[in-house]
Design a protein around this motif. Structure first.
Motif, PDB file in Angstrom:
ATOM      1  N   PHE A   5       0.822  -1.218   0.000  1.00 43.26           N
ATOM      2  CA  PHE A   5       0.000   0.000   0.000  1.00 43.26           C
ATOM      3  C   PHE A   5       0.851   1.261   0.000  1.00 43.26           C
ATOM      4  O   PHE A   5       0.360   2.346  -0.291  1.00 43.26           O
ATOM      5  CB  PHE A   5      -0.970  -0.021   1.184  1.00 43.26           C
ATOM      6  N   LEU A   6       2.145   1.145   0.325  1.00 44.90           N
ATOM      7  CA  LEU A   6       3.045   2.289   0.266  1.00 44.90           C
ATOM      8  C   LEU A   6       3.762   2.392  -1.072  1.00 44.90           C
ATOM      9  O   LEU A   6       4.378   3.411  -1.367  1.00 44.90           O
ATOM     10  CB  LEU A   6       4.096   2.189   1.379  1.00 44.90           C
ATOM     11  N   LEU A   7       3.665   1.351  -1.874  1.00 46.34           N
ATOM     12  CA  LEU A   7       4.415   1.297  -3.126  1.00 46.34           C
ATOM     13  C   LEU A   7       3.504   1.380  -4.351  1.00 46.34           C
ATOM     14  O   LEU A   7       3.712   2.211  -5.239  1.00 46.34           O
ATOM     15  CB  LEU A   7       5.233   0.003  -3.180  1.00 46.34           C
ATOM     16  N   ILE A   8       2.475   0.537  -4.401  1.00 49.66           N
ATOM     17  CA  ILE A   8       1.634   0.441  -5.597  1.00 49.66           C
ATOM     18  C   ILE A   8       0.733   1.652  -5.742  1.00 49.66           C
ATOM     19  O   ILE A   8       0.521   2.155  -6.849  1.00 49.66           O
ATOM     20  CB  ILE A   8       0.798  -0.857  -5.557  1.00 49.66           C
ATOM     21  N   GLN A   9       0.194   2.151  -4.635  1.00 49.22           N
ATOM     22  CA  GLN A   9      -0.730   3.291  -4.724  1.00 49.22           C
ATOM     23  C   GLN A   9      -0.080   4.538  -5.339  1.00 49.22           C
ATOM     24  O   GLN A   9      -0.649   5.132  -6.258  1.00 49.22           O
ATOM     25  CB  GLN A   9      -1.294   3.610  -3.331  1.00 49.22           C
ATOM     26  N   PRO A  10       1.104   4.975  -4.876  1.00 49.05           N
ATOM     27  CA  PRO A  10       1.733   6.138  -5.518  1.00 49.05           C
ATOM     28  C   PRO A  10       2.114   5.891  -6.974  1.00 49.05           C
ATOM     29  O   PRO A  10       2.143   6.838  -7.772  1.00 49.05           O
ATOM     30  CB  PRO A  10       2.987   6.380  -4.664  1.00 49.05           C
ATOM     31  N   LEU A  11       2.406   4.640  -7.328  1.00 53.86           N
ATOM     32  CA  LEU A  11       2.716   4.319  -8.722  1.00 53.86           C
ATOM     33  C   LEU A  11       1.466   4.334  -9.597  1.00 53.86           C
ATOM     34  O   LEU A  11       1.499   4.767 -10.746  1.00 53.86           O
ATOM     35  CB  LEU A  11       3.379   2.939  -8.811  1.00 53.86           C
ATOM     36  N   LEU A  12       0.353   3.870  -9.036  1.00 51.61           N
ATOM     37  CA  LEU A  12      -0.860   3.669  -9.822  1.00 51.61           C
ATOM     38  C   LEU A  12      -1.690   4.939  -9.989  1.00 51.61           C
ATOM     39  O   LEU A  12      -2.309   5.149 -11.031  1.00 51.61           O
ATOM     40  CB  LEU A  12      -1.708   2.575  -9.164  1.00 51.61           C
ATOM     41  N   THR A  13      -1.702   5.799  -8.973  1.00 47.08           N
ATOM     42  CA  THR A  13      -2.577   6.972  -8.990  1.00 47.08           C
ATOM     43  C   THR A  13      -2.373   7.872 -10.208  1.00 47.08           C
ATOM     44  O   THR A  13      -3.348   8.217 -10.896  1.00 47.08           O
ATOM     45  CB  THR A  13      -2.410   7.787  -7.690  1.00 47.08           C
ATOM     46  N   PRO A  14      -1.135   8.298 -10.538  1.00 47.63           N
ATOM     47  CA  PRO A  14      -0.978   9.162 -11.719  1.00 47.63           C
ATOM     48  C   PRO A  14      -1.385   8.477 -13.020  1.00 47.63           C
ATOM     49  O   PRO A  14      -1.874   9.131 -13.945  1.00 47.63           O
ATOM     50  CB  PRO A  14       0.530   9.483 -11.731  1.00 47.63           C
ATOM     51  N   VAL A  15      -1.203   7.167 -13.077  1.00 48.07           N
ATOM     52  CA  VAL A  15      -1.518   6.427 -14.302  1.00 48.07           C
ATOM     53  C   VAL A  15      -3.025   6.349 -14.508  1.00 48.07           C
ATOM     54  O   VAL A  15      -3.547   6.697 -15.575  1.00 48.07           O
ATOM     55  CB  VAL A  15      -0.908   5.014 -14.263  1.00 48.07           C
ATOM     56  N   ILE A  16      -3.751   5.896 -13.483  1.00 44.57           N
ATOM     57  CA  ILE A  16      -5.191   5.674 -13.670  1.00 44.57           C
ATOM     58  C   ILE A  16      -5.938   6.991 -13.832  1.00 44.57           C
ATOM     59  O   ILE A  16      -6.872   7.088 -14.628  1.00 44.57           O
ATOM     60  CB  ILE A  16      -5.789   4.853 -12.511  1.00 44.57           C
ATOM     61  N   TYR A  17      -5.533   8.036 -13.098  1.00 47.49           N
ATOM     62  CA  TYR A  17      -6.225   9.319 -13.246  1.00 47.49           C
ATOM     63  C   TYR A  17      -5.793  10.023 -14.523  1.00 47.49           C
ATOM     64  O   TYR A  17      -6.590  10.709 -15.162  1.00 47.49           O
ATOM     65  CB  TYR A  17      -5.960  10.209 -12.035  1.00 47.49           C
ATOM     66  N   GLY A  18      -4.534   9.881 -14.910  1.00 41.50           N
ATOM     67  CA  GLY A  18      -4.063  10.517 -16.127  1.00 41.50           C
ATOM     68  C   GLY A  18      -4.626   9.892 -17.381  1.00 41.50           C
ATOM     69  O   GLY A  18      -4.910  10.586 -18.368  1.00 41.50           O
ATOM     70  N   MET A  19      -4.829   8.578 -17.350  1.00 39.78           N
ATOM     71  CA  MET A  19      -5.302   7.873 -18.538  1.00 39.78           C
ATOM     72  C   MET A  19      -6.822   7.791 -18.619  1.00 39.78           C
ATOM     73  O   MET A  19      -7.400   7.773 -19.704  1.00 39.78           O
ATOM     74  CB  MET A  19      -4.724   6.456 -18.571  1.00 39.78           C
TER      75      MET A  19
END
Length: 330
Positions: A288-302
Motif C-alpha cells: 500500500f506504500l508502493l503500488i498506490q503512488p505508482l498507480l494513482t498518476p496512471v489511472i487518473y491521467g489515462m
C-alpha cells in the motif's frame, strides 16, 4: 533482593529501547541488497516524476481548476509525502550493515506513514462525495462544491490526520518497552506497542476509536455515495451512466487498490505469516506504500478525459504541426 534485581534489569532494558529500534526484516535481504537498492531508486524516481508531472499539469491548466481535480491534487501531494517518508529510509537501510533506527526517527516515520494512510482514505471518501454530488445533483454542484468548501474539506482531512497521529505517538512514547526488535522494513506503531510490558489499555481503546473514525466512517461515506450513484445510473439514461463510469472508474480502482494494500498490511503485522516466503512477506508489507503512488498518476491521467486530452495535446501538438506544415506549403 532477587526481585529487586529483576525489576532494575527490566527498567534498564525498557529504558534502552527508547534510544533505538532494530529492523529485523532487513536481515533477510542477503546478497540481493544491491539489486533491491537499484530497484528502489528506480521506483522512487518514477513515483516522484509521475506525481509531480500530473500536479504541474493540473496547476498550469485552468480548465482543470475544478473540485474533482483539486481533490486529486491533495491525493498526489499525499502520495509524494508518504513516498518521501518511506523510500529514502529504505535506501539507507538496504545499504546499511547495522539496521538500527533512533527512537525519535522511528516515531517520526510512524507519524509520516500513518498520517499518509489516514489522509489517503479520507481523501478518497471526500472524492466519492464529490462524485455523488456531481452525478446525483448536477444542477446544484457549483453551489455545493464551491472553492471554499473544497479547501475546508482538504484542510480538515490533513489536520485531523496529523492530530490523530500525534495523539497515537504520544500514547506509544509513554509505554515501557521490554524489547527493541521490530520484524518489519519500517517502523510500525502496532509493532512498537507489542513490545510494551506496561499497560496498553489506553492505546487499545484509542486504536479502536481511531479505526472507527479513520476507516469505518470513510468507508461508510464511500458506500453511501456509490449506492446513490448506482441508483441514479440504473434509473437514468445512457449518457448519465457513461458519465458515471468515466468519472468513477479511476476513483474505484484507486480505492480498491489502497484497501487491498491495507488488508495486506494488517495481515502482515497482526498475524504470523512465517509460512510465506521472505520476499513475498516484504512485498506484502510494502504494497500500500508502493503500488498506490505508482498507480494513482496512471489511472487518473489515462482515465480522466480532460487530463487525457491535455496529455495528447502536449505530446502530439509538435508532431502534428510538423506534419501539417509541408501540406500547407504545397
Amino acid at each position: 533482593m532477587k526481585s529487586l534485581r529483576s525489576k532494575v534489569r527490566m527498567t534498564m532494558n525498557s529504558t534502552s529501547t527508547l534510544s533505538y529500534f532494530i529492523l529485523e526484516a532487513y536481515l533477510q535481504l542477503g546478497a540481493l541488497r544491491y539489486f533491491y537498492f537499484v530497484l528502489t531508486v528506480m521506483l522512487y524516481v518514477v513515483i516522484v516524476v509521475s506525481n509531480v508531472f500530473l500536479l504541474v499539469v493540473i496547476c498550469v491548466n485552468r480548465s482543470l481548476h475544478e473540485p474533482m481535480y483539486l481533490f486529486l491534487c491533495s491525493l498526489l501531494v499525499n502520495e509524494l509525502y508518504g513516498s518521501s517518508g518511506l523510500f529514502p529510509f529504505l535506501l539507507l537501510q538496504i545499504l546499511s550493515d547495522a539496521h538500527t533506527v533512533p527512537a525519535a526517527f522511528c516515531f517520526l516515520q510512524v507519524f509520516c506513514l500513518y498520517s499518509y494512510a489516514n489522509v489517503e482514505l479520507c481523501n478518497l471518501a471526500v472524492m466519492s462525495y464529490d462524485r455523488y454530488v456531481a452525478i446525483c445533483w448536477p444542477l446544484q454542484y457549483n453551489t455545493r462544491m464551491t472553492f471554499n468548501t473544497v479547501v475546508i474539506f482538504i484542510v480538515v482531512i490533513w489536520l485531523y490526520s496529523f492530530v490523530r497521529c500525534v495523539i497515537n505517538i504520544c500514547l506509544s512514547v509513554r509505554l515501557t518497552l521490554c524489547g527493541n526488535g521490530i520484524n518489519s522494513l519500517y517502523c510500525q506503531n502496532f509493532l512498537i506497542v507489542r513490545l510494551a510490558c506496561s499497560d496498553t489499555k489506553v492505546n487499545n481503546i484509542h486504536g479502536l476509536f481511531g479505526v472507527f473514525l479513520s476507516i469505518v466512517v470513510p468507508l461508510l461515506a464511500i458506500l453511501f455515495s456509490y449506492t446513490k450513484i448506482l441508483k441514479v445510473c440504473f434509473s437514468g439514461c445512457s449518457r448519465t451512466r457513461q458519465k458515471a463510469v468515466s468519472t468513477c472508474t479511476p476513483h474505484l480502482v484507486s480505492l480498491f487498490n489502497f484497501s487491498f494494500g491495507c488488508c495486506f498490511e494488517i495481515l502482515q503485522s497482526r498475524f504470523d505469516l512465517s509460512d510465506l516466503s521472505a520476499v513475498l512477506r516484504l512485498l506484502l508489507s510494502l504494497y500500500f506504500l508502493l503500488i498506490q503512488p505508482l498507480l494513482t498518476p496512471v489511472i487518473y491521467g489515462m482515465q480522466m478525459s480532460k487530463i487525457r486530452k491535455i496529455y495528447q495535446h502536449m505530446f502530439c501538438y509538435k508532431m502534428l504541426s510538423c506534419y501539417k506544415d509541408p501540406l500547407q506549403v504545397q
